[in-house]
Motif scaffolding. Structure first.
Motif, mmCIF file in Angstrom:
data_model
loop_
_atom_site.group_PDB
_atom_site.id
_atom_site.type_symbol
_atom_site.label_atom_id
_atom_site.label_comp_id
_atom_site.label_asym_id
_atom_site.label_seq_id
_atom_site.Cartn_x
_atom_site.Cartn_y
_atom_site.Cartn_z
ATOM 1 N N TRP A 24 1.618 12.191 -11.377
ATOM 2 C CA TRP A 24 0.601 11.163 -11.140
ATOM 3 C C TRP A 24 1.184 9.771 -11.356
ATOM 4 C CZ3 TRP A 24 -1.626 7.477 -14.392
ATOM 5 C CH2 TRP A 24 -2.743 6.813 -13.875
ATOM 6 N N LEU A 25 1.990 9.614 -12.421
ATOM 7 C CA LEU A 25 2.633 8.319 -12.668
ATOM 8 C C LEU A 25 3.589 7.964 -11.531
ATOM 9 C CD1 LEU A 25 3.494 8.480 -16.488
ATOM 10 C CD2 LEU A 25 1.709 7.121 -15.382
ATOM 11 N N THR A 28 1.617 6.810 -8.640
ATOM 12 C CA THR A 28 1.142 5.451 -8.877
ATOM 13 C C THR A 28 2.244 4.440 -8.571
ATOM 14 O OG1 THR A 28 -0.333 6.261 -10.625
ATOM 15 C CG2 THR A 28 0.121 3.898 -10.587
#
Length: 242
Positions: A24-25, A28
């Motif tokens: 997820w990071l 992002t």
């Protein structure tokens, strides 16, 4: 709900959560990079030239990929924490689809690499020729963005190009750089594509690791439920006989 997983299976559960949080990071970061490329003044001029393939590859693809990675990472985190076979199954399917798409995109990107570079070179040369003929201020600013963004000067890198006044200077001297912009474009995009390729391979390996772990956890969660159903079935069968 109390978890019925063993210590090893709990370890897998939290590994999946950690993997998806990192995923997820990463999504992002890719999404933010795509937005930066899209709205940064200098990179926008370089990548949104009159070329649909350049715009799609350099600007919009990172935004789309980053957004999908963010959604997928969130789905995997929730599936692991909630111990949901359905969410983990969806996570596996989507991850497999993205992995296949990444492989296809890598092959496609490698195949059109020279085409993209040539389109950007041709765009620069056309802008350069138009500026030499018309001296328009807008074209001058576009050329200046090319020159300072890529640290190059003109089509040949020589003073005869007549654009040295909008070229960057060599560090510590008054002389302008002597790198031609067509060669600088090829060098910059080739080196960046190599970096992107290396990152893509790394992400692909992580995806395979994530798919394996998700299936192991999904099976571990489902096994006690299958055993419970089997016990209920045996109990009902025994009760009926009695």
């Amino acid at each position: 709900m109390t978890s019925r997983l063993s210590s090893a299976e709990l370890c897998i559960k939290y590994l999946i959560f950690a993997f998806n949080f990192i995923f997820w990071l990463a999504g992002t970061g890719v999404f933010a990079l795509g937005l930066w490329v899209r709205f940064n003044e200098r990179t926008k001029e370089l990548l949104t030239a009159d070329s649909p393939s350049v715009s799609f590859t350099g600007v919009y693809m990172p935004i789309v990929v980053g957004a999908v990675m963010m959604v997928l990472g969130f789905l995997g985190c929730c599936g692991a924490i909630k111990e949901s076979p359905c969410m983990l199954g969806m996570f596996f399917v989507f991850l497999f689809i993205i992995f296949a798409a990444e492989v296809a995109a890598g092959i496609w990107g490698f195949a059109i690499q020279k085409k993209v570079v040539k389109e950007i070179q041709d765009s620069y040369k056309q802008t350069f020729d138009n500026y030499k003929n018309t001296k328009q201020k807008a074209l001058r600013e576009t050329l200046k963005d090319f020159h300072y963004g890529l640290k190059c000067c003109g089509k040949t890198g020589l003073p005869i190009d007549g654009v040295s006044d909008i070229c960057p200077k060599k560090e510590g001297t008054k002389n302008v750089v002597t790198t031609s912009c067509p060669s600088a474009i090829e060098e910059n995009f080739t080196s960046r594509l190599q970096v992107i390729g290396g990152v893509g391979i790394g992400i692909g390996v992580i995806m395979i690791f994530g798919m394996i772990l998700s299936m192991l956890l999904c099976r571990a969660i489902q096994r006690p439920r299958d055993n419970d159903k089997y016990r209920v079935h045996v109990f009902e069968k025994t009760s009926n006989k009695a």
